[in-house]
Motif scaffolding. Structure first.
Motif, PDB file in Angstrom:
ATOM      1  N   THR A   1       0.818  -1.211   0.000  1.00  0.00           N
ATOM      2  CA  THR A   1       0.000   0.000   0.000  1.00  0.00           C
ATOM      3  C   THR A   1       0.855   1.265   0.000  1.00  0.00           C
ATOM      4  OG1 THR A   1      -1.801  -1.155   1.093  1.00  0.00           O
ATOM      5  CG2 THR A   1      -1.756   1.231   1.342  1.00  0.00           C
TER       6      THR A   1
ATOM      7  N   THR B   1      -1.083  -5.024  -4.620  1.00  0.00           N
ATOM      8  CA  THR B   1      -2.395  -4.921  -3.994  1.00  0.00           C
ATOM      9  C   THR B   1      -3.455  -5.021  -5.098  1.00  0.00           C
ATOM     10  OG1 THR B   1      -2.569  -2.527  -4.258  1.00  0.00           O
ATOM     11  CG2 THR B   1      -1.492  -3.328  -2.246  1.00  0.00           C
ATOM     12  N   ALA B   2      -4.663  -5.337  -4.710  1.00  0.00           N
ATOM     13  CA  ALA B   2      -5.732  -5.459  -5.709  1.00  0.00           C
ATOM     14  C   ALA B   2      -7.084  -5.342  -5.000  1.00  0.00           C
ATOM     15  CB  ALA B   2      -5.653  -6.797  -6.419  1.00  0.00           C
TER      16      ALA B   2
ATOM     17  N   LYS C   1     -11.153 -10.082  -9.133  1.00  0.00           N
ATOM     18  CA  LYS C   1     -11.511  -8.664  -9.156  1.00  0.00           C
ATOM     19  C   LYS C   1     -12.204  -8.271 -10.459  1.00  0.00           C
ATOM     20  CE  LYS C   1      -8.749  -8.908  -5.602  1.00  0.00           C
ATOM     21  NZ  LYS C   1      -9.246  -9.179  -4.270  1.00  0.00           N
TER      22      LYS C   1
ATOM     23  N   VAL D   1      -1.473 -11.276  -7.081  1.00  0.00           N
ATOM     24  CA  VAL D   1      -1.975 -10.445  -5.984  1.00  0.00           C
ATOM     25  C   VAL D   1      -1.164 -10.753  -4.725  1.00  0.00           C
ATOM     26  CG1 VAL D   1      -4.007  -9.846  -4.616  1.00  0.00           C
ATOM     27  CG2 VAL D   1      -4.248 -10.423  -7.023  1.00  0.00           C
ATOM     28  N   ASP D   2      -0.910  -9.721  -3.907  1.00  0.00           N
ATOM     29  CA  ASP D   2      -0.038  -9.900  -2.738  1.00  0.00           C
ATOM     30  C   ASP D   2      -0.482 -11.029  -1.811  1.00  0.00           C
ATOM     31  OD1 ASP D   2      -2.317  -8.521  -1.890  1.00  0.00           O
ATOM     32  OD2 ASP D   2      -1.246  -6.768  -1.158  1.00  0.00           O
ATOM     33  N   ALA D   3      -1.789 -11.239  -1.692  1.00  0.00           N
ATOM     34  CA  ALA D   3      -2.271 -12.284  -0.792  1.00  0.00           C
ATOM     35  C   ALA D   3      -2.046 -13.669  -1.392  1.00  0.00           C
ATOM     36  CB  ALA D   3      -3.752 -12.073  -0.516  1.00  0.00           C
ATOM     37  N   HIS D   4      -2.568 -13.860  -2.589  1.00  0.00           N
ATOM     38  CA  HIS D   4      -2.559 -15.188  -3.205  1.00  0.00           C
ATOM     39  C   HIS D   4      -1.145 -15.676  -3.469  1.00  0.00           C
ATOM     40  CE1 HIS D   4      -6.201 -12.977  -3.839  1.00  0.00           C
ATOM     41  NE2 HIS D   4      -6.869 -14.114  -4.078  1.00  0.00           N
TER      42      HIS D   4
ATOM     43  N   GLY E   1      -1.761  -7.321   7.455  1.00  0.00           N
ATOM     44  CA  GLY E   1      -0.980  -6.086   7.426  1.00  0.00           C
ATOM     45  C   GLY E   1      -1.934  -4.925   7.557  1.00  0.00           C
ATOM     46  N   THR E   2      -1.848  -3.984   6.623  1.00  0.00           N
ATOM     47  CA  THR E   2      -2.789  -2.869   6.583  1.00  0.00           C
ATOM     48  C   THR E   2      -4.215  -3.412   6.637  1.00  0.00           C
ATOM     49  OG1 THR E   2      -1.205  -1.876   5.080  1.00  0.00           O
ATOM     50  CG2 THR E   2      -3.318  -0.778   5.292  1.00  0.00           C
TER      51      THR E   2
ATOM     52  N   CYS F   1      -6.114 -10.330   4.147  1.00  0.00           N
ATOM     53  CA  CYS F   1      -6.735 -11.183   3.131  1.00  0.00           C
ATOM     54  C   CYS F   1      -6.647 -12.614   3.619  1.00  0.00           C
ATOM     55  CB  CYS F   1      -5.975 -11.094   1.815  1.00  0.00           C
ATOM     56  SG  CYS F   1      -6.331  -9.616   0.942  1.00  0.00           S
TER      57      CYS F   1
ATOM     58  N   GLU G   1     -11.148 -16.609  -1.543  1.00  0.00           N
ATOM     59  CA  GLU G   1     -10.604 -15.409  -0.895  1.00  0.00           C
ATOM     60  C   GLU G   1     -11.706 -14.728  -0.075  1.00  0.00           C
ATOM     61  OE1 GLU G   1      -9.185 -12.279  -3.512  1.00  0.00           O
ATOM     62  OE2 GLU G   1      -8.819 -10.924  -1.835  1.00  0.00           O
TER      63      GLU G   1
ATOM     64  N   ARG H   1     -15.399  -5.860   4.280  1.00  0.00           N
ATOM     65  CA  ARG H   1     -15.262  -6.585   3.008  1.00  0.00           C
ATOM     66  C   ARG H   1     -15.949  -7.948   3.097  1.00  0.00           C
ATOM     67  NH1 ARG H   1      -9.324  -7.508   0.841  1.00  0.00           N
ATOM     68  NH2 ARG H   1      -9.228  -5.243   0.624  1.00  0.00           N
TER      69      ARG H   1
HETATM   70  O1  LIG Z   1      -7.391  -7.049  -1.391  1.00  0.00           O
HETATM   71  C1  LIG Z   1      -6.274  -7.463  -1.524  1.00  0.00           C
HETATM   72  C2  LIG Z   1      -6.031  -8.683  -2.246  1.00  0.00           C
HETATM   73  O2  LIG Z   1      -7.202  -9.201  -2.780  1.00  0.00           O
HETATM   74  C3  LIG Z   1      -5.061  -6.749  -0.979  1.00  0.00           C
HETATM   75  O3  LIG Z   1      -4.250  -6.433  -2.046  1.00  0.00           O
HETATM   76  C4  LIG Z   1      -5.406  -5.505  -0.218  1.00  0.00           C
HETATM   77  O4  LIG Z   1      -6.210  -5.859   0.846  1.00  0.00           O
HETATM   78  C5  LIG Z   1      -4.140  -4.783   0.280  1.00  0.00           C
HETATM   79  O5  LIG Z   1      -3.330  -5.608   1.053  1.00  0.00           O
HETATM   80  P1  LIG Z   1      -2.260  -5.031   2.128  1.00  0.00           P
HETATM   81  O6  LIG Z   1      -3.030  -4.730   3.364  1.00  0.00           O
HETATM   82  O7  LIG Z   1      -1.606  -3.813   1.536  1.00  0.00           O
HETATM   83  O8  LIG Z   1      -1.291  -6.162   2.344  1.00  0.00           O
END
Ligand SMILES: O=C(CO)[C@@H](O)[C@@H](O)COP(=O)(O)O
Ligand SMILES: Nc1ncnc2c1ncn2[C@@H]1O[C@H](COP(=O)(O)OP(=O)(O)O)[C@@H](O)[C@H]1O
Length: 567
Positions: free
Chosen positions: A28, A109-110, A222, A286-289, A308-309, A312, A342, A403
């Motif tokens: 982020t 991020t996504a 997404k 995507v950062d999570a997957h 984190g912020t 997911c 997810e 969410r």
């Molecule tokens: O929504 C997603 C993935 O689907 C993340 O990219 C989004 O929540 C941002 O993640 P971070 O909190 O920056 O790790």
């Protein structure tokens, strides 16, 4: 601007025949590059570059004009700076020969989409659009398209759109279609000019390779791509006749599968990064997957929470089912051959950050500084030994909306039970607990939907707080396993780069060699878990009262806020 460089603890000997990959995690606020050895996943060094424009959520930097509530924008050139600074810094810190690097992988991020021309030029880089907010990247936490999301959900439900259950019955305002519809309706001229509505995850790969490939992960979760099809023109026209061609004209593009090569490093990107031209660049992710193989969390039932912020939750299963309020289920969305699920919480670390930045008295900040520790650590220390329920508080974790499982970003935060003796650290703890209760709501919804969660694994920056991890273990009544990497998403990207470069046959095999996890680091304390059950019951009551229509006060307050801002 920060260009932090870190060496791994003990990188081991750099052998003359060792090969390396670079993983870059676009978060982020910053991008982090890590140098990883292909044979065993050893992380040699990393470097971070903070985005100069960070997140524009109050003011558009180019004009200094205020942005409306719920906006969150970024500047795409900030992402390219990460390639120019963090990558060479990490390679130099690792002390390796750049010629030994065989691949590069990225995650983002996504949904974080931006409008571009056919050649990939972001519209904000055209002089005539630099002052238009809609020309910029809409960051994942841009929540100003809730009205469009509500319309998408209503029309999709009325028309019985078959893809809707794949998204738990609700499309989020954070995803591509709601944000694209907002762009059309608020800046039609700019919408007309845009050739592609591209995820930043794919745009950065485009900058690395010179060609646009749309990754299967963001396209599925997404971008409403299910069974090879986007929502129909008829559906899109029912939202707005001018939106009929959105999927065909602005979104649809060649799809790349996770772990495949999107192309090779272009001469220009080689000059930016100092890496050899022609090395493999993996398809965006995507950062999570991307983190699942890095945490060895790819078996059915292993839920990985990237905390984190935001948080997911991603989990594989061999079963295709509907989980109410999940973000989505995508065939091959995490690794090919399994259904990837997810879910998520839009605010977690962000809520703690909001609290310490806005609600904690200066005396606490001074006390933390005197002790030589951070404010998070200080507050945690002050409250960690209080018995469960000792603060007399219960909170709702919706300062950034909800969410999962309510999928409503008009919801907002609550702290209930404050008295004249309530201390800042007690509210801080109540916010920790609220996020744990939000996660429990998600886990229970998965359990009740035929895709049970059998193991809970944590990655992301919040794993650094042992007390928070213990709260999660007690609230979930489950052991918590922890990824054994400080850079989980970047390691995941490196794993995908290694596969794209041909070093491993697939992501599962690469993850077994390069991923790292410590199992059951935290185990539930029965007494605490029993007490948390009582608090969770209160949370669940408030959750349904404010979140499921019994009292629409949060929606009314947001409407008043918008009216006041417009006036
Ligand atoms: O929504 C997603 C993935 O689907 C993340 O990219 C989004 O929540 C941002 O993640 P971070 O909190 O920056 O790790
Ligand atoms: N000791 C701590 N305890 C709880 N939260 C923390 C602590 N230190 C930092 N945070 C929170 O962690 C978040 C950053 O998490 P991190 O994983 O590093 O970032 P990102 O999600 O951008 O990848 C911030 O929102 C901050 O409020």
């Amino acid at each position: 601007m920060d260009e932090g460089v870190a060496m791994a603890g003990e990188p081991g000997t750099i052998g003359p025949n060792d090969r390396y990959v670079i993983g870059i995690d676009y978060g982020t606020l910053s991008g982090r590059a890590v140098v990883v050895r292909v044979s065993d996943g050893a992380e040699l060094a990393s470097a971070t570059h903070d985005y100069p424009h960070a997140v524009m959520d109050t003011v558009l930097a180019s004009t200094g004009r205020a942005l409306p509530p719920e906006w969150a924008l970024q500047v795409p050139s900030d992402y390219v700076e990460v390639l120019k600074t963090a990558v060479p810094a990490a390679v130099a810190a690792a002390g390796i020969d750049p010629a030994a690097v065989i691949g590069i992988g990225t995650d983002f991020t996504a949904s974080t989409p931006l409008p571009v021309l056919a050649d990939g030029t972001p519209l904000n880089e055209l002089a005539e659009y630099a002052d238009r907010p809609h020309a910029y990247v809409k960051l994942w936490k841009h929540h100003a398209a809730q009205g469009q999301a509500d319309r998408i959900n209503r029309v999709a439900a009325e028309r019985n759109e078959t893809w809707l259950p794949r998204y738990g019955g609700l499309i989020s305002s954070e995803w591509e279609f709601a944000k694209g519809l907002q762009l059309l309706e608020e800046d039609p001229g700019l919408y007309e000019r845009m050739d592609h509505w591209v995820e930043a995850a794919d745009w950065i790969v485009w900058q690395l390779t010179g060609s646009y490939v749309r990754n299967a992960c963001t396209a599925g979760y997404k971008g409403i791509l299910q069974d090879g099809e986007y929502p129909s023109r008829e559906f899109l026209a029912a939202l707005n006749p001018a939106f009929a061609g959105f999927a065909d004209d602005k979104v649809a593009h060649e799809i790349g599968q996770l772990g495949d090569a999107a192309g090779t490093l272009s001469a220009q990107a080689a000059a930016w990064t100092g890496l050899p031209a022609g090395i493999a660049v993996s398809v965006g992710n995507v950062d999570a997957h991307v983190t699942a193989p890095a945490a060895q969390a790819v078996e059915p039932g292993q839920m990985l929470a990237i905390m984190g912020t935001s948080t997911c939750h991603v989990m594989n299963s061999d079963v295709l089912t509907e989980v109410p309020g999940m973000c989505g289920v995508v065939d091959g969305g995490i690794v090919s051959g399994l259904y990837g699920y997810e879910a998520g919480q839009s605010g977690v670390g962000d809520i703690f950050a909001w609290y310490v930045n806005n609600q904690v008295p200066g005396s606490y900040v001074e006390a933390a500084a005197q002790r030589g520790i951070g404010i998070h650590e200080h507050l945690t220390d002050l409250v960690k030994d209080q018995p469960v329920g000792g603060h007399g508080l219960v909170a709702l974790d919706w300062q950034s909306g909800n969410r999962s499982v309510l999928v409503d970003h008009e919801l907002s935060g609550v702290v209930l039970g404050t008295t004249l003796t309530t201390r800042p650290e007690e509210i801080y703890r109540a916010l920790f607990e609220a996020t744990a209760f939000g996660t429990r709501t998600i886990v229970e919804t998965f359990n009740a939907s035929g895709v049970p969660v059998t193991e809970f694994i944590v990655a992301g920056g919040l794993k650094r707080n042992p007390f928070l991890m213990q709260v999660y273990s007690d609230v979930l009544r489950m052991p918590i396993s922890i990824i054994a990497s400080e850079q989980g998403p970047a390691l995941g990207s490196a794993i995908h780069a290694a596969v794209a470069a041909g070093a491993y046959p697939d992501v599962l095999t690469a993850g077994r060699a390069m991923g790292k996890v410590d199992r059951a680091v935290y185990v539930p304390n029965t007494e605490a878990a029993d007490a948390y059950d009582r608090l969770y019951a209160e949370y669940a009551t408030l959750h349904d009262y404010f979140g499921r229509g019994a009292n629409e006060v949060m929606h009314r307050l947001k409407a008043m806020k918008r009216e006041a801002a417009a006036a």
